[in-house]
Design a protein around this motif. Structure first.
Motif, mmCIF file in Angstrom:
data_model
loop_
_atom_site.group_PDB
_atom_site.id
_atom_site.type_symbol
_atom_site.label_atom_id
_atom_site.label_comp_id
_atom_site.label_asym_id
_atom_site.label_seq_id
_atom_site.Cartn_x
_atom_site.Cartn_y
_atom_site.Cartn_z
ATOM 1 N N GLY A 60 -4.610 4.468 6.512
ATOM 2 C CA GLY A 60 -3.512 3.558 6.216
ATOM 3 C C GLY A 60 -2.895 2.910 7.434
ATOM 4 O O GLY A 60 -1.704 2.630 7.459
ATOM 5 N N ASN A 61 -3.691 2.632 8.471
ATOM 6 C CA ASN A 61 -3.163 2.021 9.696
ATOM 7 C C ASN A 61 -3.168 0.500 9.648
ATOM 8 O O ASN A 61 -3.087 -0.147 10.686
ATOM 9 C CB ASN A 61 -4.007 2.462 10.904
ATOM 10 N N MET A 62 -3.242 -0.087 8.486
ATOM 11 C CA MET A 62 -3.317 -1.530 8.381
ATOM 12 C C MET A 62 -1.940 -2.173 8.557
ATOM 13 O O MET A 62 -0.928 -1.582 8.220
ATOM 14 C CB MET A 62 -3.880 -1.944 7.008
ATOM 15 N N ARG A 63 -1.954 -3.394 9.060
ATOM 16 C CA ARG A 63 -0.697 -4.126 9.228
ATOM 17 C C ARG A 63 -0.164 -4.620 7.892
ATOM 18 O O ARG A 63 1.037 -4.746 7.716
ATOM 19 C CB ARG A 63 -0.919 -5.333 10.130
ATOM 20 N N ASP A 64 -1.068 -4.955 6.984
ATOM 21 C CA ASP A 64 -0.677 -5.518 5.692
ATOM 22 C C ASP A 64 0.059 -4.468 4.866
ATOM 23 O O ASP A 64 -0.510 -3.426 4.531
ATOM 24 C CB ASP A 64 -1.918 -6.001 4.945
ATOM 25 N N PRO A 65 1.318 -4.700 4.518
ATOM 26 C CA PRO A 65 2.076 -3.700 3.755
ATOM 27 C C PRO A 65 1.508 -3.450 2.358
ATOM 28 O O PRO A 65 1.730 -2.395 1.780
ATOM 29 C CB PRO A 65 3.488 -4.285 3.679
ATOM 30 N N GLU A 66 0.740 -4.407 1.829
ATOM 31 C CA GLU A 66 0.149 -4.222 0.504
ATOM 32 C C GLU A 66 -0.981 -3.200 0.515
ATOM 33 O O GLU A 66 -1.385 -2.710 -0.532
ATOM 34 C CB GLU A 66 -0.342 -5.558 -0.046
ATOM 35 N N LEU A 67 -1.501 -2.878 1.690
ATOM 36 C CA LEU A 67 -2.587 -1.905 1.790
ATOM 37 C C LEU A 67 -2.107 -0.527 2.228
ATOM 38 O O LEU A 67 -2.885 0.412 2.267
ATOM 39 C CB LEU A 67 -3.665 -2.404 2.756
ATOM 40 N N ARG A 68 -0.832 -0.419 2.567
ATOM 41 C CA ARG A 68 -0.286 0.877 2.963
ATOM 42 C C ARG A 68 0.107 1.657 1.724
ATOM 43 O O ARG A 68 0.579 1.099 0.744
ATOM 44 C CB ARG A 68 0.938 0.698 3.844
ATOM 45 N N ASP A 69 -0.048 2.953 1.782
ATOM 46 C CA ASP A 69 0.359 3.858 0.696
ATOM 47 C C ASP A 69 -0.294 3.517 -0.636
ATOM 48 O O ASP A 69 0.306 3.700 -1.691
ATOM 49 C CB ASP A 69 1.892 3.866 0.538
ATOM 50 N N VAL A 70 -1.509 2.980 -0.600
ATOM 51 C CA VAL A 70 -2.263 2.687 -1.813
ATOM 52 C C VAL A 70 -3.581 3.441 -1.725
ATOM 53 O O VAL A 70 -4.237 3.445 -0.698
ATOM 54 C CB VAL A 70 -2.531 1.168 -1.940
ATOM 55 N N SER A 71 -3.959 4.102 -2.812
ATOM 56 C CA SER A 71 -5.234 4.824 -2.843
ATOM 57 C C SER A 71 -6.314 3.889 -3.364
ATOM 58 O O SER A 71 -6.255 3.430 -4.505
ATOM 59 C CB SER A 71 -5.127 6.042 -3.746
ATOM 60 N N ILE A 72 -7.279 3.629 -2.509
ATOM 61 C CA ILE A 72 -8.391 2.760 -2.866
ATOM 62 C C ILE A 72 -9.677 3.531 -2.607
ATOM 63 O O ILE A 72 -9.879 4.086 -1.528
ATOM 64 C CB ILE A 72 -8.383 1.463 -2.031
ATOM 65 N N THR A 73 -10.548 3.559 -3.605
ATOM 66 C CA THR A 73 -11.834 4.230 -3.481
ATOM 67 C C THR A 73 -12.913 3.196 -3.190
ATOM 68 O O THR A 73 -12.981 2.169 -3.868
ATOM 69 C CB THR A 73 -12.182 4.968 -4.784
ATOM 70 N N VAL A 74 -13.738 3.458 -2.206
ATOM 71 C CA VAL A 74 -14.909 2.626 -1.929
ATOM 72 C C VAL A 74 -16.074 3.298 -2.636
ATOM 73 O O VAL A 74 -16.526 4.364 -2.226
ATOM 74 C CB VAL A 74 -15.174 2.500 -0.410
ATOM 75 N N THR A 75 -16.534 2.686 -3.731
ATOM 76 C CA THR A 75 -17.562 3.336 -4.550
ATOM 77 C C THR A 75 -18.976 3.092 -4.035
ATOM 78 O O THR A 75 -19.845 3.952 -4.192
ATOM 79 C CB THR A 75 -17.465 2.863 -6.009
ATOM 80 N N ALA A 76 -19.222 1.932 -3.439
ATOM 81 C CA ALA A 76 -20.559 1.626 -2.918
ATOM 82 C C ALA A 76 -20.465 0.466 -1.950
ATOM 83 O O ALA A 76 -19.523 -0.325 -2.000
ATOM 84 C CB ALA A 76 -21.511 1.271 -4.056
ATOM 85 N N VAL A 77 -21.460 0.372 -1.076
ATOM 86 C CA VAL A 77 -21.579 -0.774 -0.177
ATOM 87 C C VAL A 77 -23.035 -1.206 -0.207
ATOM 88 O O VAL A 77 -23.932 -0.418 0.089
ATOM 89 C CB VAL A 77 -21.144 -0.438 1.267
#
Length: 134
Positions: free
Chosen positions: A36-53
Motif C-alpha cells: 500500500g505504498n502508492m501515492r493514489d489515495p484510492e489504492l490505499r487501504d483497499v484489498s485487491i487480488t491479482v488473479t493472473a498475469v
C-alpha cells in the motif's frame, strides 16, 4: 472459460517462459498492492487480488487480471490502477530481472462471474433434470 488465448503464430498455448514470467509478475504486483505504498489515495487501504498475469510472447506487454475484494467500486479502482500503471511498471522492472520492463495493462477478472453464471445454469430445474437422466 480460460482467459488464456493460444498464440496465433503456431496454434499452441503460452510458452513456459511466458507462464513463468507471468507468475513472477503476479507475485510482484501482489506484493506492491499489499504494501500500500502508492501515492493514489484510492489504492490505499483497499484489498485487491491479482488473479493472473498474461504476458505477450516478446515479454514486453502484460495484462494483469485483478479483483477487488468485496467488489467495492470496481470502475473507480480499475481507473486508479490504470493511472498507476507506470509506477507499477517501474517497480516491477526493478525487481523482475528482465531486460525490458513490460507495459502493464489492468483488467477486471470476470472468470468468477462466469463461473457463477454457469453454476446458476446448472442448478436450473430443466437442466438438472437433463443431467440426472443419465
Amino acid at each position: 472459460m480460460s482467459r488464456r488465448q493460444t498464440s496465433e503464430k503456431d496454434g499452441r498455448g503460452h510458452s513456459q517462459r511466458q507462464l513463468r514470467v507471468g507468475e513472477e509478475l503476479r507475485h510482484l504486483l501482489a506484493q506492491l498492492l499489499e504494501r500500500g505504498n502508492m501515492r493514489d489515495p484510492e489504492l490505499r487501504d483497499v484489498s485487491i487480488t491479482v488473479t493472473a498475469v498474461d504476458v505477450s510472447p516478446d515479454l514486453r506487454n502484460a495484462v494483469a487480471y485483478v479483483m477487488p475484494l468485496g467488489g467495492s467500486d470496481e470502475p473507480r479502482l480499475l481507473a486508479a490502477l490504470r493511472r498507476a500503471a507506470p509506477w507499477f511498471r517501474s517497480r516491477v522492472g526493478e525487481r523482475a530481472g528482465l531486460r525490458y520492463a513490460p507495459e502493464i495493462r489492468f483488467e477486471l477478472d470476470r472468470t468468477f462471474d462466469e463461473a457463477d453464471r454457469i453454476g446458476a445454469l446448472l442448478r436450473r430445474p430443466d437442466v438438472a433434470r437433463d443431467i440426472d437422466e443419465k
